[in-house]
Every structure is written in structure tokens, then in C-alpha cells.
Motif scaffolding. Structure first.
Motif, PDB file in Angstrom:
ATOM      1  N   SER A 148       0.823  -1.206   0.000  1.00  0.00           N
ATOM      2  CA  SER A 148       0.000   0.000   0.000  1.00  0.00           C
ATOM      3  C   SER A 148       0.860   1.259   0.000  1.00  0.00           C
ATOM      4  O   SER A 148       0.547   2.247  -0.676  1.00  0.00           O
ATOM      5  N   VAL A 149       1.954   1.241   0.761  1.00  0.00           N
ATOM      6  CA  VAL A 149       2.855   2.395   0.795  1.00  0.00           C
ATOM      7  C   VAL A 149       3.496   2.611  -0.567  1.00  0.00           C
ATOM      8  O   VAL A 149       3.581   3.746  -1.060  1.00  0.00           O
ATOM      9  N   VAL A 150       3.933   1.527  -1.206  1.00  0.00           N
ATOM     10  CA  VAL A 150       4.546   1.646  -2.528  1.00  0.00           C
ATOM     11  C   VAL A 150       3.521   2.157  -3.541  1.00  0.00           C
ATOM     12  O   VAL A 150       3.852   2.955  -4.422  1.00  0.00           O
ATOM     13  N   ALA A 151       2.274   1.731  -3.417  1.00  0.00           N
ATOM     14  CA  ALA A 151       1.226   2.234  -4.310  1.00  0.00           C
ATOM     15  C   ALA A 151       1.052   3.739  -4.131  1.00  0.00           C
ATOM     16  O   ALA A 151       0.865   4.482  -5.110  1.00  0.00           O
ATOM     17  N   ALA A 152       1.126   4.209  -2.888  1.00  0.00           N
ATOM     18  CA  ALA A 152       1.022   5.647  -2.632  1.00  0.00           C
ATOM     19  C   ALA A 152       2.221   6.398  -3.216  1.00  0.00           C
ATOM     20  O   ALA A 152       2.080   7.501  -3.730  1.00  0.00           O
ATOM     21  N   LEU A 153       3.391   5.786  -3.151  1.00  0.00           N
ATOM     22  CA  LEU A 153       4.580   6.404  -3.747  1.00  0.00           C
ATOM     23  C   LEU A 153       4.443   6.496  -5.262  1.00  0.00           C
ATOM     24  O   LEU A 153       4.816   7.506  -5.873  1.00  0.00           O
ATOM     25  N   ARG A 154       3.912   5.445  -5.870  1.00  0.00           N
ATOM     26  CA  ARG A 154       3.739   5.449  -7.319  1.00  0.00           C
ATOM     27  C   ARG A 154       2.716   6.500  -7.760  1.00  0.00           C
ATOM     28  O   ARG A 154       2.734   6.944  -8.901  1.00  0.00           O
ATOM     29  N   ALA A 155       1.826   6.873  -6.862  1.00  0.00           N
ATOM     30  CA  ALA A 155       0.804   7.858  -7.205  1.00  0.00           C
ATOM     31  C   ALA A 155       1.323   9.297  -7.163  1.00  0.00           C
ATOM     32  O   ALA A 155       0.625  10.218  -7.592  1.00  0.00           O
ATOM     33  N   ARG A 156       2.534   9.482  -6.655  1.00  0.00           N
ATOM     34  CA  ARG A 156       3.113  10.825  -6.630  1.00  0.00           C
ATOM     35  C   ARG A 156       3.453  11.275  -8.050  1.00  0.00           C
ATOM     36  O   ARG A 156       3.607  10.457  -8.960  1.00  0.00           O
ATOM     37  N   PRO A 157       3.566  12.579  -8.287  1.00  0.00           N
ATOM     38  CA  PRO A 157       3.901  13.084  -9.632  1.00  0.00           C
ATOM     39  C   PRO A 157       5.188  12.460 -10.158  1.00  0.00           C
ATOM     40  O   PRO A 157       6.181  12.341  -9.430  1.00  0.00           O
ATOM     41  N   ALA A 158       5.181  12.069 -11.412  1.00  0.00           N
ATOM     42  CA  ALA A 158       6.322  11.367 -12.002  1.00  0.00           C
ATOM     43  C   ALA A 158       7.598  12.201 -11.964  1.00  0.00           C
ATOM     44  O   ALA A 158       8.701  11.665 -11.829  1.00  0.00           O
ATOM     45  N   GLY A 159       7.471  13.507 -12.077  1.00  0.00           N
ATOM     46  CA  GLY A 159       8.656  14.357 -12.109  1.00  0.00           C
ATOM     47  C   GLY A 159       9.167  14.772 -10.743  1.00  0.00           C
ATOM     48  O   GLY A 159      10.169  15.485 -10.637  1.00  0.00           O
ATOM     49  N   GLU A 160       8.500  14.350  -9.696  1.00  0.00           N
ATOM     50  CA  GLU A 160       8.902  14.730  -8.340  1.00  0.00           C
ATOM     51  C   GLU A 160      10.200  14.013  -7.962  1.00  0.00           C
ATOM     52  O   GLU A 160      10.335  12.811  -8.177  1.00  0.00           O
ATOM     53  N   PRO A 161      11.170  14.716  -7.378  1.00  0.00           N
ATOM     54  CA  PRO A 161      12.398  14.049  -6.945  1.00  0.00           C
ATOM     55  C   PRO A 161      12.095  12.900  -5.983  1.00  0.00           C
ATOM     56  O   PRO A 161      11.174  12.979  -5.169  1.00  0.00           O
TER      57      PRO A 161
END
Length: 220
Positions: free
Chosen positions: A87-100
């Protein structure tokens, strides 16, 4: 059958996707119920009380059903942490692609991990069980390896690297996993003055800065 007290756990937070068929959702729900029952028995009554038969009874299923889902109580107790990692990794993947990458980690991990962890006493009970029981210790290592692999895949995706051949995503995932574990254990065994999200944020900040332990101040 005695009913276990209701409590907030990772197994109640992790959602089920509506894209699954009914059969798959039922299987996932059964697995989550067994894992929740196993965790609750351990933290409320101790590891010895979390036998496969007791777990099955608490989840209102047969012992045979328990064996269909888990090889033993240790796997059942810690299975929710694997789901939390996903679930945490899914939330990370949902962040903007260009975000550092570090910005994504800092934005997601403090709040999401805290939401999944639950009570301080529960983590203390888990730490005690891992310390006292070799089988729990071994399964704990397996669980963290699952989380490490999930983080490795995310880091490789975000950075455009190859997790099978490049060391960087594996190393990054290992460092982040250790930072999270250290923050949670510090919070669980500390005096409670610092909130868990702040400890996680501080842990990530120190790692991002290269762990400046013993750094010498400039001579000007």
C-alpha cells in the motif's frame, strides 16, 4: 467463541480493489481476517496464544482454511506488514512522475507508515516476540525482504534503473527500509516525546544528508 477487541491495524486500513472478481475479493478478505486475528491474539494474549487453531477460531474459519492460506502462525502474524508495504509503494507510485525521489519518500512515508503501525504497545509486543522466538525472527526477516523488494521495484521505476543489474535501487531501498525500521523502533521504545511521523521524517532527512555524524564544522 470469544470475540477479540476491535482495534486499528494495518489489515483494516489496506483497501481491496474493486477491479477484483468476487472470488478473489473473498479470498483476500479471508486472508486479511486470519492475519488480523493472528496479530490481535499475539498483541493481546502473547505469542503462545496465537496458535493456528486459535487464529482460525478467532477468524471464524476452519483450521484447514488457515493451512490453505498460511504455512504457520508467524507468517499469518506478519502478513499484514507485507500488505502495508504494498500500500505504501502504491502511494509512492501515485506521486507526480517528475517529483524528486527523496521528496516523494518524505511526503508519503511519515503519514502512511504511521497510519499502518497502530499502537506503540503493539509494536513493543512484536519486537518482544521477534526477540524471543527464532521462528518469528526468521519470518520477520522474510517480511522485510518482501518490503525491500517492493521498494526496490519502485526506486528502479522512478529512476529508470535496472533492479536486476544495478546496485543503486537495491541499496536505496535497503537504506530507506532501515531508516523506517529504526524510526519505528526508536518511537516504540522511547519516552514518547517525539511523534512517529517526526521521527520518520528526521530519519529520512539524516540519510538524505549522508548521515553527517561527527561532521566537523567549518573553521570560519
Amino acid at each position: 467463541m470469544e470475540t477479540l477487541p476491535k482495534r486499528k491495524t494495518p489489515w483494516m486500513v489496506a483497501g481491496m480493489t474493486l477491479r477484483m472478481g468476487l472470488r478473489e475479493r473473498k479470498k483476500l478478505a479471508t486472508r486479511a481476517a486470519l492475519s488480523h486475528a493472528a496479530w490481535s491474539l499475539m498483541v493481546e494474549r502473547g505469542l503462545d496464544a496465537a496458535t493456528p487453531d486459535a487464529i482460525a477460531e478467532a477468524a471464524d474459519v476452519s483450521p484447514r482454511t488457515f493451512r490453505n492460506y498460511f504455512a504457520g502462525r508467524e507468517e499469518a502474524i506478519l502478513d499484514g506488514l507485507v500488505s502495508c508495504g504494498a500500500s505504501v509503494v502504491a502511494a509512492l507510485r501515485a506521486r507526480p512522475a517528475g517529483e524528486p525521489l527523496w521528496d516523494s519518500l518524505t511526503q508519503v512515508l511519515p503519514s502512511f507508515v504511521t497510519a499502518f503501525i497502530g499502537r506503540r504497545d503493539d509494536i513493543v509486543a512484536l519486537m518482544r516476540a521477534v526477540e524471543d522466538a527464532p521462528a518469528m525472527r526468521a519470518q520477520h526477516l522474510v517480511t522485510f525482504e518482501h518490503v525491500h523488494l517492493q521498494l526496490t521495484e519502485f526506486v528502479a521505476e522512478r529512476t529508470g534503473t535496472d533492479a536486476d543489474h544495478d546496485m543503486a535501487p537495491r541499496l536505496m531501498a535497503a537504506v530507506v527500509s532501515t531508516a523506517l525500521r529504526t524510526a519505528v523502533e526508536t518511537w516504540a521504545t522511547g519516552d514518547g516525546d517525539v511523534a512517529l511521523p517526526d521521527l520518520i521524517r528526521e530519519s529520512l532527512t539524516q540519510v538524505r544528508a549522508g548521515l553527517p555524524i561527527g561532521a566537523v564544522a567549518p573553521a570560519w
